[in-house]
Design a protein around this motif. Structure first.
Motif, PDB file in Angstrom:
ATOM      1  N   PHE A 191      37.475 -28.702  42.392  1.00  0.00           N
ATOM      2  CA  PHE A 191      36.348 -27.838  42.768  1.00  0.00           C
ATOM      3  C   PHE A 191      36.811 -26.397  42.966  1.00  0.00           C
ATOM      4  N   THR A 192      37.957 -26.216  43.558  1.00  0.00           N
ATOM      5  CA  THR A 192      38.485 -24.873  43.784  1.00  0.00           C
ATOM      6  C   THR A 192      38.803 -24.185  42.462  1.00  0.00           C
ATOM      7  N   ILE A 193      39.341 -24.923  41.514  1.00  0.00           N
ATOM      8  CA  ILE A 193      39.638 -24.347  40.201  1.00  0.00           C
ATOM      9  C   ILE A 193      38.348 -23.952  39.492  1.00  0.00           C
ATOM     10  N   ALA A 194      37.322 -24.773  39.586  1.00  0.00           N
ATOM     11  CA  ALA A 194      36.039 -24.442  38.959  1.00  0.00           C
ATOM     12  C   ALA A 194      35.422 -23.195  39.597  1.00  0.00           C
ATOM     13  N   ILE A 195      35.482 -23.108  40.908  1.00  0.00           N
ATOM     14  CA  ILE A 195      34.932 -21.935  41.597  1.00  0.00           C
ATOM     15  C   ILE A 195      35.754 -20.696  41.256  1.00  0.00           C
ATOM     16  N   ALA A 196      37.063 -20.832  41.156  1.00  0.00           N
ATOM     17  CA  ALA A 196      37.917 -19.693  40.811  1.00  0.00           C
ATOM     18  C   ALA A 196      37.635 -19.202  39.393  1.00  0.00           C
ATOM     19  N   ALA A 197      37.361 -20.127  38.479  1.00  0.00           N
ATOM     20  CA  ALA A 197      37.044 -19.726  37.106  1.00  0.00           C
ATOM     21  C   ALA A 197      35.731 -18.953  37.062  1.00  0.00           C
ATOM     22  N   ALA A 198      34.744 -19.413  37.806  1.00  0.00           N
ATOM     23  CA  ALA A 198      33.475 -18.692  37.861  1.00  0.00           C
ATOM     24  C   ALA A 198      33.648 -17.331  38.522  1.00  0.00           C
ATOM     25  N   GLU A 199      34.449 -17.295  39.570  1.00  0.00           N
ATOM     26  CA  GLU A 199      34.688 -16.027  40.291  1.00  0.00           C
ATOM     27  C   GLU A 199      35.390 -15.018  39.409  1.00  0.00           C
ATOM     28  N   ILE A 200      36.372 -15.437  38.656  1.00  0.00           N
ATOM     29  CA  ILE A 200      37.103 -14.491  37.819  1.00  0.00           C
ATOM     30  C   ILE A 200      36.238 -14.030  36.659  1.00  0.00           C
ATOM     31  N   GLY A 201      35.381 -14.884  36.154  1.00  0.00           N
ATOM     32  CA  GLY A 201      34.474 -14.466  35.077  1.00  0.00           C
ATOM     33  C   GLY A 201      33.483 -13.416  35.536  1.00  0.00           C
ATOM     34  N   ILE A 202      32.865 -13.655  36.678  1.00  0.00           N
ATOM     35  CA  ILE A 202      31.909 -12.696  37.222  1.00  0.00           C
ATOM     36  C   ILE A 202      32.626 -11.421  37.663  1.00  0.00           C
ATOM     37  N   GLY A 203      33.789 -11.578  38.279  1.00  0.00           N
ATOM     38  CA  GLY A 203      34.547 -10.409  38.729  1.00  0.00           C
ATOM     39  C   GLY A 203      34.972  -9.517  37.583  1.00  0.00           C
ATOM     40  N   LEU A 204      35.450 -10.109  36.499  1.00  0.00           N
ATOM     41  CA  LEU A 204      35.851  -9.301  35.349  1.00  0.00           C
ATOM     42  C   LEU A 204      34.658  -8.638  34.691  1.00  0.00           C
ATOM     43  N   ALA A 205      33.510  -9.308  34.674  1.00  0.00           N
ATOM     44  CA  ALA A 205      32.309  -8.682  34.123  1.00  0.00           C
ATOM     45  C   ALA A 205      31.897  -7.468  34.957  1.00  0.00           C
ATOM     46  N   ILE A 206      31.985  -7.583  36.270  1.00  0.00           N
ATOM     47  CA  ILE A 206      31.650  -6.449  37.140  1.00  0.00           C
ATOM     48  C   ILE A 206      32.650  -5.322  36.951  1.00  0.00           C
ATOM     49  N   VAL A 207      33.935  -5.648  36.873  1.00  0.00           N
ATOM     50  CA  VAL A 207      34.960  -4.615  36.690  1.00  0.00           C
ATOM     51  C   VAL A 207      34.768  -3.900  35.352  1.00  0.00           C
ATOM     52  N   LEU A 208      34.463  -4.645  34.301  1.00  0.00           N
ATOM     53  CA  LEU A 208      34.240  -4.009  33.001  1.00  0.00           C
ATOM     54  C   LEU A 208      32.999  -3.127  33.008  1.00  0.00           C
ATOM     55  N   ALA A 209      31.942  -3.558  33.674  1.00  0.00           N
ATOM     56  CA  ALA A 209      30.734  -2.733  33.760  1.00  0.00           C
ATOM     57  C   ALA A 209      30.994  -1.457  34.553  1.00  0.00           C
ATOM     58  N   VAL A 210      31.730  -1.567  35.634  1.00  0.00           N
ATOM     59  CA  VAL A 210      32.061  -0.377  36.430  1.00  0.00           C
ATOM     60  C   VAL A 210      32.987   0.538  35.630  1.00  0.00           C
TER      61      VAL A 210
END
Length: 133
Positions: free
Chosen positions: A69-88
């Motif tokens: 579960f932690t790995i799945a949440i981390a994968a979602a977090e890094i995907g959303i985080g990288l999308a936000i960083v790229l948009a910024v």
């Protein structure tokens, strides 16, 4: 193998990740440090699951399930985080966290200050002032 070895390694990984979060200015490096901290937690969960399964008659492997579960949440977090960083980065031209502190929109320079009594009244505010006068 003793429980102390993976626990110490996990503590070192977590401290390294914490240092990376607190000291880095690049948003991508901060996200990598958060991933390092999550991997330290995963190591701890699996180590304690193996240690408890040796002592208990029933082996539920709940630590390994929590790790998945932690790995799945981390994968979602890094995907959303990288999308936000790229948009910024596209909008601001930098991923430096110190330069991004002023991302909140300030007041429009064309709008008068509402606390300034000498500011000219325009638009709907002028109509309100005429209606009350």
């Amino acid at each position: 193998m003793h429980l102390a070895y993976p626990a110490v390694l996990s503590a070192l990984l977590f401290c390294t990740g914490l240092y990376g979060v607190l000291a880095r200015r690049n948003a991508i490096l901060v996200l990598m440090s958060v991933e390092l901290m999550l991997n330290a937690v995963n190591l701890n969960l699996v180590a304690f699951d193996v240690w408890l399964s040796r002592t208990a008659a029933e082996t539920l492997h709940s630590g390994q399930a929590l790790t998945l579960f932690t790995i799945a949440i981390a994968a979602a977090e890094i995907g959303i985080g990288l999308a936000i960083v790229l948009a910024v980065h596209r909008n601001r031209g930098t991923a430096d966290i110190d330069r991004l502190r002023d991302t909140a929109e300030g007041p429009d320079p064309d709008d008068p200050d509402p606390d300034d009594p000498d500011a000219p009244v325009t638009g709907t505010a002028a109509e309100k002032a005429e209606a009350t006068a």
